[in-house]
Scaffold this motif. Structure first.
Motif, PDB file in Angstrom:
ATOM      1  N   LEU A 183      47.766  38.229  41.335  1.00 55.26           N
ATOM      2  CA  LEU A 183      46.865  39.376  41.416  1.00 55.26           C
ATOM      3  C   LEU A 183      47.172  40.078  42.730  1.00 55.26           C
ATOM      4  O   LEU A 183      46.863  39.561  43.806  1.00 55.26           O
ATOM      5  CB  LEU A 183      45.410  38.919  41.358  1.00 55.26           C
ATOM      6  N   TYR A 225      42.867  44.343  43.792  1.00 58.02           N
ATOM      7  CA  TYR A 225      41.695  44.446  42.919  1.00 58.02           C
ATOM      8  C   TYR A 225      40.621  45.202  43.672  1.00 58.02           C
ATOM      9  O   TYR A 225      40.182  44.769  44.743  1.00 58.02           O
ATOM     10  CB  TYR A 225      41.215  43.040  42.548  1.00 58.02           C
ATOM     11  N   ILE A 283      42.571  45.587  33.608  1.00 61.20           N
ATOM     12  CA  ILE A 283      43.680  44.806  34.136  1.00 61.20           C
ATOM     13  C   ILE A 283      44.959  45.538  33.774  1.00 61.20           C
ATOM     14  O   ILE A 283      45.237  45.774  32.586  1.00 61.20           O
ATOM     15  CB  ILE A 283      43.697  43.375  33.578  1.00 61.20           C
ATOM     16  N   MET A 336      39.215  36.280  41.404  1.00 64.91           N
ATOM     17  CA  MET A 336      38.598  37.590  41.221  1.00 64.91           C
ATOM     18  C   MET A 336      37.188  37.415  40.664  1.00 64.91           C
ATOM     19  O   MET A 336      36.871  36.384  40.063  1.00 64.91           O
ATOM     20  CB  MET A 336      39.422  38.474  40.271  1.00 64.91           C
ATOM     21  N   THR A 375      36.000  46.411  33.699  1.00 65.69           N
ATOM     22  CA  THR A 375      37.108  46.017  34.560  1.00 65.69           C
ATOM     23  C   THR A 375      38.405  46.154  33.779  1.00 65.69           C
ATOM     24  O   THR A 375      38.544  45.592  32.690  1.00 65.69           O
ATOM     25  CB  THR A 375      36.950  44.560  35.033  1.00 65.69           C
ATOM     26  N   THR A 393      51.335  48.336  44.285  1.00 62.81           N
ATOM     27  CA  THR A 393      50.341  48.966  43.427  1.00 62.81           C
ATOM     28  C   THR A 393      50.617  50.464  43.303  1.00 62.81           C
ATOM     29  O   THR A 393      50.619  51.031  42.212  1.00 62.81           O
ATOM     30  CB  THR A 393      48.914  48.762  44.007  1.00 62.81           C
ATOM     31  N   ARG A 408      36.297  49.090  37.875  1.00 66.49           N
ATOM     32  CA  ARG A 408      37.170  48.350  38.787  1.00 66.49           C
ATOM     33  C   ARG A 408      38.491  48.074  38.080  1.00 66.49           C
ATOM     34  O   ARG A 408      38.530  47.955  36.851  1.00 66.49           O
ATOM     35  CB  ARG A 408      36.527  47.027  39.227  1.00 66.49           C
ATOM     36  N   THR A 409      39.561  47.983  38.871  1.00 67.65           N
ATOM     37  CA  THR A 409      40.891  47.766  38.303  1.00 67.65           C
ATOM     38  C   THR A 409      41.598  46.655  39.065  1.00 67.65           C
ATOM     39  O   THR A 409      41.557  46.603  40.299  1.00 67.65           O
ATOM     40  CB  THR A 409      41.739  49.055  38.362  1.00 67.65           C
ATOM     41  N   ALA A 410      42.248  45.770  38.295  1.00 68.01           N
ATOM     42  CA  ALA A 410      43.060  44.693  38.859  1.00 68.01           C
ATOM     43  C   ALA A 410      44.521  44.951  38.520  1.00 68.01           C
ATOM     44  O   ALA A 410      44.847  45.226  37.358  1.00 68.01           O
ATOM     45  CB  ALA A 410      42.616  43.344  38.300  1.00 68.01           C
TER      46      ALA A 410
END
Length: 257
Positions: free
Chosen positions: A230, A233, A34, A24, A32, A248, A215-217
Motif C-alpha cells: 500500500l 492512502y 482501491i 489501513m 473507499t 502515486t 478515500r483512495t488507496a
C-alpha cells in the motif's frame, strides 16, 4: 456500521506472497476506492476483507482484519457469518440463470433458513430499491434472472448482496463490463448506498475513483519477487491533487500502469 481495520495483512498464493504488511482503516459510511496497475493485489486485498481469499486452493492469510471489535480471522469465526456482514459484488454480473429475478435476490436469505414468502418479497423489494433496480424489474420478478441487460444484471447482483443486510459491500470493478449509461447507474447506486452501507470498490477507472470515493488507496507491486504494498492512502481530493508519493502521482497522471 463500524470501521474496519487491516493490520499487518499478508496474503499468499502457494509460495507467492502477493500482499505485504498492509495496514489501513476503512471508515464506516464512506466509499473507499482501491486503485493500482493490473496484478498489484487490489482484488486479493478485497477478497481478504471477507475471507474469500482462503477459498482459493493453497491460499493463506496472516495478520488481522478487525471489524468493530470483531477479529474476522479469529479461530472461532465462521466465514459465512463474515460474508453476511461484508457482502461482495464481482466484476462480471453473475445472476443465477435458472432462477427468477425474485429467487436471485433472496437466494442468500433462503440459504440462511428464511422461507416466509411475504417476508422474502418484502426483503427483495427493499434490496432492489436500494440497488436502484426495483422500478425496472418489479413487473418481471418471476422471469429468469439470466435474461437481463448487463446493467440490470449487475444491479440485481447488488440487490442480492444487500438482501441479507450487510453493513459493508465490497465491489470488484462492478462497472468494468458495462456501457456508460449502466456505469452511471451503478455510480448513482453507490452514492445512495453509502448512507447505509460502507463501500470498498476496486476500480481501474481513475475518473470513477475521483467521482465516487471519499478515500483512495494506491497499491503497487514493483517486482515479482516482492509483494504488493500500500503506497499511499488518503482523502480522494488529496490523492488526486497533491499526492505525497511520486509513484502515486505517476500512476494517477497516466505515466505508467
Amino acid at each position: 456500521m463500524s470501521d474496519l481495520q487491516v493490520i499487518g495483512l499478508n496474503a499468499w498464493f502457494g509460495a507467492d506472497r502477493v500482499l505485504g504488511d498492509i495496514n489501513m482503516k476503512v471508515e464506516a459510511g464512506r466509499v473507499t476506492a482501491i486503485i493500482g496497475p493490473s496484478g498489484c493485489g487490489k482484488s486479493t486485498l478485497l477478497r481478504c476483507l471477507n475471507r474469500m481469499h482462503e477459498e482459493v486452493p493453497n491460499a493463506r492469510v496472516t495478520g488481522k482484519v478487525v471489524y468493530g471489535d470483531w477479529d474476522l480471522y479469529g479461530p472461532d469465526v465462521d466465514p459465512t457469518d463474515v460474508r453476511c456482514h461484508i457482502g461482495m459484488v464481482f466484476q462480471r454480473p453473475n445472476p443465477f440463470p435458472t432462477m427468477t429475478v425474485l429467487e436471485n435476490v433472496v437466494a442468500g436469505l433462503r440459504l440462511r433458513g428464511h422461507y416466509d414468502r411475504a417476508s422474502l418479497h418484502d426483503n427483495a423489494e427493499r434490496a432492489m430499491r436500494l440497488a436502484g433496480v426495483w422500478d425496472e424489474l418489479k413487473d418481471r420478478l418471476n422471469r429468469p434472472g439470466g435474461r437481463l441487460s448487463g446493467g440490470q444484471a449487475q444491479r440485481l447482483c447488488i440487490a442480492r448482496a444487500l438482501a441479507v443486510g450487510p453493513d459493508m459491500l465490497l465491489m470488484d470493478e462492478p462497472a468494468s463490463a458495462l456501457d456508460p449509461i449502466s456505469t452511471q447507474q451503478i455510480e448513482d447506486t453507490i452514492q445512495e448506498l453509502k448512507e447505509t452501507v460502507t463501500i470498498v470498490i476496486v476500480t481501474h477507472n481513475m475518473q470513477q475513483a475521483a467521482r465516487i470515493s471519499d478515500r483512495t488507496a494506491f497499491m503497487l507491486r514493483e517486482s515479482h519477487d516482492r509483494p504488493s504494498a500500500l503506497i499511499e492512502y488518503d482523502e480522494t481530493r488529496v490523492m488526486f491533487t497533491a499526492p505525497t508519493d511520486k509513484r502515486t502521482e505517476a500512476y494517477i497522471t497516466g505515466r505508467f500502469g
